[in-house]
Design a protein around this motif. Structure first.
Motif, short mmCIF file in Angstrom:
data_model
loop_
_atom_site.label_atom_id
_atom_site.label_comp_id
_atom_site.label_asym_id
_atom_site.label_seq_id
_atom_site.Cartn_x
_atom_site.Cartn_y
_atom_site.Cartn_z
N THR A 18 -0.57 -7.16 -5.31
CA THR A 18 0.40 -6.99 -4.24
C THR A 18 -0.01 -5.83 -3.33
O THR A 18 -0.72 -4.93 -3.75
CB THR A 18 1.80 -6.73 -4.83
N ASN A 19 0.46 -5.87 -2.09
CA ASN A 19 0.14 -4.78 -1.18
C ASN A 19 0.99 -3.54 -1.45
O ASN A 19 0.67 -2.45 -0.99
CB ASN A 19 0.39 -5.22 0.27
N THR A 20 2.09 -3.73 -2.19
CA THR A 20 3.00 -2.62 -2.43
C THR A 20 2.43 -1.69 -3.48
O THR A 20 2.49 -1.97 -4.66
CB THR A 20 4.36 -3.17 -2.91
N ASP A 21 1.87 -0.59 -3.06
CA ASP A 21 1.38 0.38 -4.03
C ASP A 21 2.33 1.57 -4.09
O ASP A 21 3.37 1.59 -3.44
CB ASP A 21 -0.07 0.80 -3.74
N THR A 22 1.96 2.57 -4.89
CA THR A 22 2.87 3.68 -5.12
C THR A 22 3.26 4.38 -3.82
O THR A 22 4.44 4.68 -3.60
CB THR A 22 2.22 4.69 -6.08
N ILE A 25 5.84 2.46 -1.91
CA ILE A 25 7.17 2.58 -2.50
C ILE A 25 7.81 3.91 -2.11
O ILE A 25 8.97 3.97 -1.69
CB ILE A 25 7.07 2.46 -4.04
N MET A 26 7.03 4.99 -2.22
CA MET A 26 7.56 6.32 -1.89
C MET A 26 7.89 6.38 -0.39
O MET A 26 8.87 7.02 0.00
CB MET A 26 6.57 7.40 -2.29
N ARG A 208 14.24 -4.14 -0.43
CA ARG A 208 12.78 -4.02 -0.54
C ARG A 208 12.31 -4.07 -1.99
O ARG A 208 11.13 -3.90 -2.27
CB ARG A 208 12.32 -2.69 0.08
N LYS A 209 13.24 -4.28 -2.91
CA LYS A 209 12.95 -4.36 -4.34
C LYS A 209 12.32 -3.07 -4.87
O LYS A 209 11.54 -3.09 -5.82
CB LYS A 209 12.05 -5.55 -4.66
N VAL A 210 12.62 -1.95 -4.21
CA VAL A 210 12.11 -0.68 -4.71
C VAL A 210 12.94 -0.26 -5.92
O VAL A 210 12.42 0.20 -6.92
CB VAL A 210 12.16 0.39 -3.61
N TYR A 261 12.22 6.54 -11.07
CA TYR A 261 11.50 5.65 -11.99
C TYR A 261 11.24 6.26 -13.35
O TYR A 261 11.51 5.65 -14.38
CB TYR A 261 10.15 5.27 -11.38
N SER A 262 10.68 7.47 -13.36
CA SER A 262 10.17 7.92 -14.64
C SER A 262 11.25 8.43 -15.57
O SER A 262 11.04 8.52 -16.77
CB SER A 262 9.11 9.00 -14.43
N CYS A 264 14.36 7.00 -15.82
CA CYS A 264 15.40 6.00 -16.00
C CYS A 264 14.85 4.88 -16.88
O CYS A 264 13.64 4.66 -16.90
CB CYS A 264 15.85 5.55 -14.61
N THR A 266 13.72 1.22 -18.36
CA THR A 266 13.12 0.11 -17.62
C THR A 266 13.72 -1.24 -17.99
O THR A 266 13.68 -2.15 -17.19
CB THR A 266 11.61 0.06 -17.89
#
Lengths: 337, 448
Positions: A18-22, A25-26, A208-210, A261-262, A264, A266
């Motif tokens: 996917t094009n969505t990298d870290t 997202i940030m 955006r499904k973030v 993310y880190s 919470c 999963t």
């Protein structure tokens, strides 16, 4: 005829990603925070902008400096330090000083995040830990509230937040109307005042499904249900619930802090439980705590439970039914006996 | 109404080739590997200097789990020696010099009217024609159907084609709808069932309409339009979507009464039974940014990749990777000298453009891998325990139940090598089991 010699990589699957990298997202998180940042500057003036800028700059500096010093690869490109920087400023009142941001981001980035291994490894939310650190260090400044510019004429320069009226004995002043609370025309931390701006950002993030809807919805939902049931004297139950939803750091916490993310869980059910825990603790602290505001501590406490929640509430594996799980448990028990 | 499965991703489909299937002339020399299926490799039946006809059986193994190999061209056998198999090893192969006559072999006649309705005759023909799962797994079809007799109550034909780039199945549906339905009917008769389901993703609506216009009911086939989502075409997902049954961890589709065969396999069954043509050619997609003209080719087995690339106008950019099959689950070949085999659904030549690996993959604990895992697993924890070498927890986190669809890695913003690690972990488990067995055997020998 292909005569040229080519060499080929034996790289691993999958070959497309996917094009969505870290950093994307940030970046989305920063975009989602823009409405709240605009409101904070509109309401509190240029100083809010100064705090935000200093906070972001120092957060990025600490991230860069620590990685450089420890000879680790540079990570400022993933933009996570920028997000932390913005959030640290957003949970401070406008009376905070710029140098407090430098110290707060140091605690958030270096102590909470980098000492545990950097992005994805911190077990509590860095921005909230930074806030807790600042609260402990400069309690007076951190609880001095200045009303937004537009209200300055009504009530002098300093005023309590809607929450302290809500759970206090004094009646809620008239200018803390639902409308003012919704758009952010109230006293409070610079980023938390406008429920509207935060909700816009939250919807963007979910679209955006973030982030998953599970944490904010169960968090806010729990607060709504509990305050609706228990109420408070002086308010109708519905009125009290709406005040609780719109005031304090609930929206900021539920949308931007609890979803970190880190820190919470999963798993899908784990996220619901985590949101419920955050909501319940928030209400408990608001009712019985010595601070009027409970969101940040509720989230920090639940952060510490995230690992256990993930272990205890795993997703259902494909092909495994409830009966299968029961049978497996029974078999394990018999094997023990 | 089809059921749904949880998880999955929506990759950029890139279904590029919009021209109909191009039939390419076979190369001057074909290399036919003796292992093009799961199971016992074939023994060559021909020797250097023999003249073979197109469709002649050139390799066989009497083992139950095996499939014979046929010559894709007519010509002279010039070598019988180990050659590079597309999947990496050196495997015994028959090299045939093409005489470009395509003299057909007369050993295999089309089945008669009665035979086309006879279960045993069809199953024997499937075995004789060397038909294997042409979606990529290459499991001998005759053995699969025989193994399911009495257990299987639902036959599913997989037409999802959920992998990006590939659209050979789509073109087969558009060009040969009746042949496909006839092939499915044969598979259904061979399985002793009254009905077969043909699951097709909704991005192929034209093909669905075309198939429906051919009255699939008279062949005992129902077309099931499915949601467009990867990995819709995975065997377990197809079964879930069509029957709402879930294959148990470690179980086989036959365990829930289902058998799944692919579109290309159904087409090969048609050709074997109605035309008497054994499995020596297939339709495959050639794509990727390195290739001049992406095409769907009807291509003989044993054609070298370099020849295939030439037929597509050569390379316009320097290729960095050769992917066999789709980009999500496809394996990597490392040489243009390798040849296509029965299970090669596509050959993609990728350049650096498609490469998204980074220098420092970092898990940010976002849980996106977990939300897309169709098996309900937790890739981030599986990876964590894999890194620690913690076998007990790897098992507890069901690393062995991953079927390597690649959704987690695809969706990972930190670019972690998740799927690859699970593959490695499975190999480690297998090695560990073998080691333990050897140790136990050694101990036993000592005690004696």
């Amino acid at each position: 005829m292909i005569t040229k010699e080519y060499t080929f990589d034996a790289s691993y699957q999958p070959q497309v990603r996917t094009n969505t990298d870290t950093s994307r997202i940030m970046l989305d998180v920063i975009i989602a925070l823009v409405p709240a940042m605009i409101v904070s500057v509109l309401m509190f003036g240029a100083k809010a902008l100064l705090l935000l800028l200093v906070s972001v700059a120092s957060a990025v500096f600490w991230e860069w400096g620590y990685r450089k010093l420890m000879k680790k690869h540079d990570t400022i490109g993933d933009l996570s330090a920028c997000v932390t920087g913005v959030l640290v400023a957003m949970v401070c009142p406008i009376s905070a000083q710029w140098w407090m941001m430098v110290v707060g981001t140091f605690f958030a980035i270096v102590v909470v995040k980098q000492l545990y291994g950097g992005i994805g490894k911190n077990f509590v939310n860095p921005a909230l830990a930074g806030r807790a650190f600042m609260m402990a260090s400069w309690a007076a400044i951190m609880t001095t509230w200045t009303v937004p510019n537009s209200l300055a004429g009504i009530d002098g320069v300093s005023a309590a937040t809607p929450l302290s009226y809500l759970y206090g004995t004094e009646a809620m002043p008239e200018y803390f109307s639902f409308c003012n609370l919704f758009i952010g025309n109230v006293s409070g931390c610079i980023g938390e005042v406008s429920a509207l701006a935060l909700l816009v950002g939250g919807i963007y993030l979910i679209a955006r499904k973030v982030i998953s809807w599970r944490v904010p919805v169960s968090f806010i939902g729990t607060v709504a249900v509990l305050t609706l049931i228990f109420g408070h004297e002086g308010y109708s139950n519905v009125e009290f619930m709406v005040y609780n939803l719109l005031s304090g750091g609930l929206m900021l916490g539920a949308i931007f802090m609890a979803t970190d993310y880190s820190s919470c869980p999963t798993s899908l059910n784990g996220k619901l439980l985590y949101g419920f825990g955050c909501g319940a603790l928030t209400v408990l602290i608001r009712y019985f705590g010595s601070f009027p505001e409970g969101v940040s501590y509720a989230i920090l406490i639940m952060n510490l439970c995230a690992w256990a929640i993930d272990k205890g509430f795993r997703n259902r594996q494909f092909g495994v039914t409830k009966e299968d799980i029961k049978a497996a448990k029974k078999a394990a028990k018999e094997a023990k006996a | 109404m089809p059921y749904k499965f949880r998880g999955g991703v929506h990759p950029n489909y890139m279904k590029a080739p919009e021209e109909p299937v191009v039939v390419i002339t076979p190369p001057p020399q074909v290399v036919v590997p003796m292992a093009q299926h799961i199971g016992a490799p074939c023994q060559p039946l021909v020797a250097v200097g023999d003249y073979v006809t197109m469709g002649q059986k050139i390799g066989e193994n009497p083992a139950t789990v095996s499939a014979p190999v046929h010559s894709p061209v007519s010509g002279k056998v010039i070598k019988v020696e180990p050659r590079l198999h597309p999947l990496g090893d050196m495997i015994m192969a028959v090299v045939i010099e093409n005489d470009f006559q395509d003299t057909p072999c007369t050993d295999m006649a089309p089945l008669t009217e009665e035979e086309l309705k006879d279960q045993e005759a069809i199953l024997t023909r499937l075995r004789e024609a060397g038909i294997v799962g042409m979606g990529g797994a290459m499991f001998p079809t005759a053995f699969k159907i025989r193994g399911g007799l009495g257990k299987v109550d639902t036959l599913i034909i997989n037409g999802a084609e959920c992998e990006p780039y590939l659209n050979g199945d789509h073109w087969t549906m558009r060009l040969h709808p009746e042949e496909l339905l006839k092939g499915i009917e044969l598979a259904r008769i061979a399985s002793g069932l009254d009905k077969a389901y043909y699951g097709i993703e909704k991005n192929k609506m034209d093909a669905i309409d075309l198939l429906n216009s051919k009255n699939p009911a008279q062949y005992g086939v129902e077309i099931v339009p499915e949601e467009v989502k990867y990995p819709q075409g995975a065997e377990k997902m197809q079964i879930k979507v069509i029957t709402n049954r879930e294959v148990k961890p470690g179980g086989l589709p036959a365990g829930v009464g289902c058998n799944v065969i692919s579109t290309q396999t159904a087409y090969a069954i048609y050709k074997a039974c109605y035309l008497g043509i054994p499995c020596y050619e297939r339709i495959l997609t050639v794509g990727g940014s390195a290739v001049n003209k992406p095409y769907n080719l009807q291509c003989r087995i044993g054609t070298p990749f370099s020849y295939i690339a030439e037929q597509c106008g050569g390379f316009i950019k320097t290729p960095k990777k050769i992917v066999l099959g789709g980009p999500m689950m496809g394996l990597i070949a490392t040489s243009l000298d390798a040849v296509n085999i029965k299970g090669t659904a596509g050959i993609l030549f990728f350049t650096e453009e498609e490469d998204k690996t980074v220098e420092n993959p970092t898990c940010i604990h976002c849980g996106k891998c977990l939300t897309v895992c169709p098996m309900g697993l937790e890739p981030l924890y599986m990876y964590m325990y894999f890194k620690k070498g913690d076998f007990e927890n790897m098992k507890k986190y069901h690393i062995l139940d991953c079927f390597e669809c690649g959704s987690c890695s695809y969706n990972c913003p930190g670019r972690m090598p998740l799927t690859h690690s699970f593959k490695t972990a499975k190999l480690l488990f297998a090695k560990k089991a073998a080691d333990e067995k050897a140790r136990a055997a050694a101990k036993e020998a000592e005690n004696k």
